[in-house]
Design an enzyme around this catalytic site. Structure first.
Site, PDB file in Angstrom:
ATOM      1  N   GLY A  51       0.856  -1.176   0.000  1.00 17.88           N
ATOM      2  CA  GLY A  51       0.000   0.000   0.000  1.00 17.88           C
ATOM      3  C   GLY A  51       0.892   1.226   0.000  1.00 17.88           C
ATOM      4  O   GLY A  51       1.552   1.518  -0.979  1.00 17.88           O
ATOM      5  N   GLN A  52       0.939   1.907   1.144  1.00 17.01           N
ATOM      6  CA  GLN A  52       1.729   3.137   1.285  1.00 17.01           C
ATOM      7  C   GLN A  52       1.350   4.137   0.201  1.00 17.01           C
ATOM      8  O   GLN A  52       2.199   4.690  -0.496  1.00 17.01           O
ATOM      9  CB  GLN A  52       3.223   2.811   1.253  1.00 17.01           C
ATOM     10  CG  GLN A  52       3.620   1.874   2.380  1.00 17.01           C
ATOM     11  CD  GLN A  52       5.118   1.736   2.532  1.00 17.01           C
ATOM     12  OE1 GLN A  52       5.771   1.061   1.754  1.00 17.01           O
ATOM     13  NE2 GLN A  52       5.672   2.379   3.543  1.00 17.01           N
ATOM     14  N   HIS A  53       0.069   4.312   0.074  1.00 17.28           N
ATOM     15  CA  HIS A  53      -0.437   5.307  -0.867  1.00 17.28           C
ATOM     16  C   HIS A  53      -1.847   5.720  -0.478  1.00 17.28           C
ATOM     17  O   HIS A  53      -2.486   5.072   0.363  1.00 17.28           O
ATOM     18  CB  HIS A  53      -0.416   4.766  -2.303  1.00 17.28           C
ATOM     19  CG  HIS A  53      -1.115   3.471  -2.506  1.00 17.28           C
ATOM     20  ND1 HIS A  53      -2.454   3.292  -2.276  1.00 17.28           N
ATOM     21  CD2 HIS A  53      -0.661   2.273  -2.930  1.00 17.28           C
ATOM     22  CE1 HIS A  53      -2.783   2.049  -2.553  1.00 17.28           C
ATOM     23  NE2 HIS A  53      -1.712   1.394  -2.944  1.00 17.28           N
ATOM     24  N   ALA A  54      -2.292   6.796  -1.092  1.00 14.96           N
ATOM     25  CA  ALA A  54      -3.695   7.207  -1.014  1.00 14.96           C
ATOM     26  C   ALA A  54      -4.197   7.311  -2.447  1.00 14.96           C
ATOM     27  O   ALA A  54      -3.401   7.369  -3.392  1.00 14.96           O
ATOM     28  CB  ALA A  54      -3.814   8.547  -0.298  1.00 14.96           C
ATOM     29  N   LYS A 100      -3.077   4.356   3.301  1.00 13.53           N
ATOM     30  CA  LYS A 100      -3.207   2.976   3.785  1.00 13.53           C
ATOM     31  C   LYS A 100      -1.903   2.194   3.692  1.00 13.53           C
ATOM     32  O   LYS A 100      -1.180   2.285   2.713  1.00 13.53           O
ATOM     33  CB  LYS A 100      -4.315   2.236   3.026  1.00 13.53           C
ATOM     34  CG  LYS A 100      -4.400   2.555   1.544  1.00 13.53           C
ATOM     35  CD  LYS A 100      -5.818   2.289   1.044  1.00 13.53           C
ATOM     36  CE  LYS A 100      -6.011   2.763  -0.371  1.00 13.53           C
ATOM     37  NZ  LYS A 100      -6.275   4.201  -0.484  1.00 13.53           N
TER      38      LYS A 100
END
Ligand code: TYD
Length: 138
Positions: A51-54, A100
């Site tokens: 994830g590590q993104h929006a 997230k």
């Protein structure tokens, strides 16, 4: 409005009989959007953070159809929450514009991701500082 308030666990209808289990997820009924895309994640080591993104546009529902993982959500305004995904008939709804991280994958984890959009790399925000800027400065 706090975007974390719209994160919610969803319980899906499960039909079990002596042949096994069947879980039903219908777009716009069991989840709050029409389904445009599914993808699934498996084979991630337990120390991996995904994830590590929006997403500017996409909403998601994540379901660990096998195994376990955790999802941490952040609104960029100091609020965060961690959810455990460990039951095949339970999912988590994630609205757009939420950061997230998925982690703590069990070896047998199969994380099914249901999305409201087709894939568009341009609607992903992968830099946390940029996310903070957008959320806090508009
Ligand atoms: P990535 O977004 O890093 O996965 P995660 O958020 O689950 O850790 O995606 C990994 C790669 O797959 C990246 O190159 C983009 C690509 N991808 C697609 O082409 N289509 C998709 O629907 C998704 C989710 C990813």
């Amino acid at each position: 409005m706090n975007v974390l308030n719209s994160v919610q666990m969803l319980e899906f209808n499960e039909k079990g009989d002596d042949r096994g289990h069947l879980v039903i997820v219908e777009g716009a009924k069991d989840i709050p959007f029409e389904i445009k895309r599914i993808f699934y994640i498996y084979g991630s080591d337990s120390d991996v953070v995904r994830g590590q993104h929006a997403n500017r546009e996409s909403e998601f529902v994540l379901i660990n159809v096998a195994g376990k993982s955790k999802v941490k959500v952040r609104d960029g305004k100091g609020n965060e929450a961690v959810y455990s995904l460990n039951r095949p008939h339970t999912g988590i709804y994630l609205p757009k514009m939420i950061w997230k991280d998925m982690y703590d994958f069990s070896e047998d984890s199969v994380l099914l991701c249901v999305a409201s959009t087709h894939y568009d790399a341009n609607e992903y925000i992968r830099n946390y500082d940029e996310f903070l800027k957008i959320v806090n400065e508009g």
